[in-house]
Scaffold this motif. Structure first.
Motif: not given
Length: 316
Positions: A284, A287-288, A293
């Protein structure tokens, strides 16, 4: 940033207001750290209202009351996020009423305990209270509750072992001698302040590393505050990025900015319990960082329910 990236046409119409009942945000932190966090949020166009309490909440408006002047004001909102405090559980409230003020229970927030976490007004060693149930003079944080739980577990284990040893004695003379010389003396609970951390957005954080062992008395906090004030005279005055990022006072290092954020994230990662959670969280974060986001979410029939509700209201 997420709103500007995903919905640029409405970004200029979005504003965030933070309502705080105390004189400053992050009141458990050093005042300089709290001021840094407030300045950082205000630079992000966040309106901060301190000494304000939420008195009433309506469908689209919230009534806030000034803590000093008691003046009421109305605040319009589209979405309200309420970080409310906690209240006592019924069993705790019943205990407070049963013991009463004459027994030493003078707080509405929880059970007043002594330095051994024993509830005042009850038979010694019969009732203990820890965490949010206890009023011990320490902040009601998870760090305090975890240390209190470990302390109480050791005390109960020791008393259980002592009870088994005492129960195995069948001679009155030996039992009397045991009571005179082998009684377990319960040590006072001491809190080891490991520090406090907070993420304040935009890849920045504030960290206050604890000064070590402290008791529940107010004298330790006052001496710590005095030490910080004395340390401010020795703090670096040169306005360089390095010193703004790592700004230490005597006894309690304070770290802000990206350095504070990295420490906060490292500690958070180290406290995850399973490898699966660590891999998921890392994914996460990466990826953010690369793509921003994720602002999409499953509708869960929200649009259908809203349409049916509005359509039914129109027909009525």
């Amino acid at each position: 940033k997420d709103v500007a990236r995903g919905f640029p046409e409405v970004a200029s119409r979005v504003r965030v207001t933070l309502v705080e009942g105390l004189p400053r945000i992050l009141s458990m932190f050093d005042e300089q750290l709290a001021n840094y966090a407030q300045s950082h949020l205000q630079k992000s166009a966040i309106d901060i209202k301190t000494n304000k309490f939420v008195a009433e909440v309506g469908p689209t408006t919230a009534t806030i009351k000034d803590a000093k002047s008691k003046q009421m004001d109305t605040l319009d909102y589209g979405m309200l996020v309420w970080a409310a405090g906690i209240t006592t559980r019924p069993v705790v409230s019943h205990l407070i009423e049963a013991v009463g003020k004459e027994g030493g229970q003078t707080s509405r927030r929880g059970l007043v305990v002594d330095k051994h976490l024993r509830v005042q007004g009850t038979k010694e060693g019969d009732v203990y209270a820890i965490g949010d149930c206890a009023v011990s003079g320490l902040p009601p944080t998870a760090q305090v509750a975890a240390q209190q739980g470990k302390y109480l577990g050791r005390v109960l284990r020791k008393e259980l072992q002592q009870g088994r040893q005492k129960g195995a004695i069948d001679n009155d003379a030996k039992l009397a001698a045991y009571d005179r010389g082998a009684q377990y003396v319960v040590p006072e609970f001491t809190y080891n302040d490991k520090g406090k951390m907070a993420y304040i957005g935009s890849g920045e954080g504030v960290v206050e590393i604890g000064s070590g062992t402290s008791s529940s008395s107010s004298s330790s906090s006052s001496s710590s505050s005095k030490k910080r004030k004395e340390g401010e005279e020795l703090s670096p005055k040169v306005d360089y990025k390095f010193w703004r990022s790592i700004h230490s006072a005597v006894g309690e290092p304070r770290i802000v900015g990206q350095s504070g954020f990295m420490i906060w994230r490292s500690v958070y990662f180290s406290m995850l319990l399973s490898a699966r959670n660590r891999m998921a969280i890392c994914g996460d974060w990466v990826r953010t960082y690369l793509f921003g986001r994720d602002i999409t979410s499953p509708t869960m029939n929200t649009a259908t329910n809203t349409f049916q509700r509005n359509n039914g209201s129109a027909q009525n």
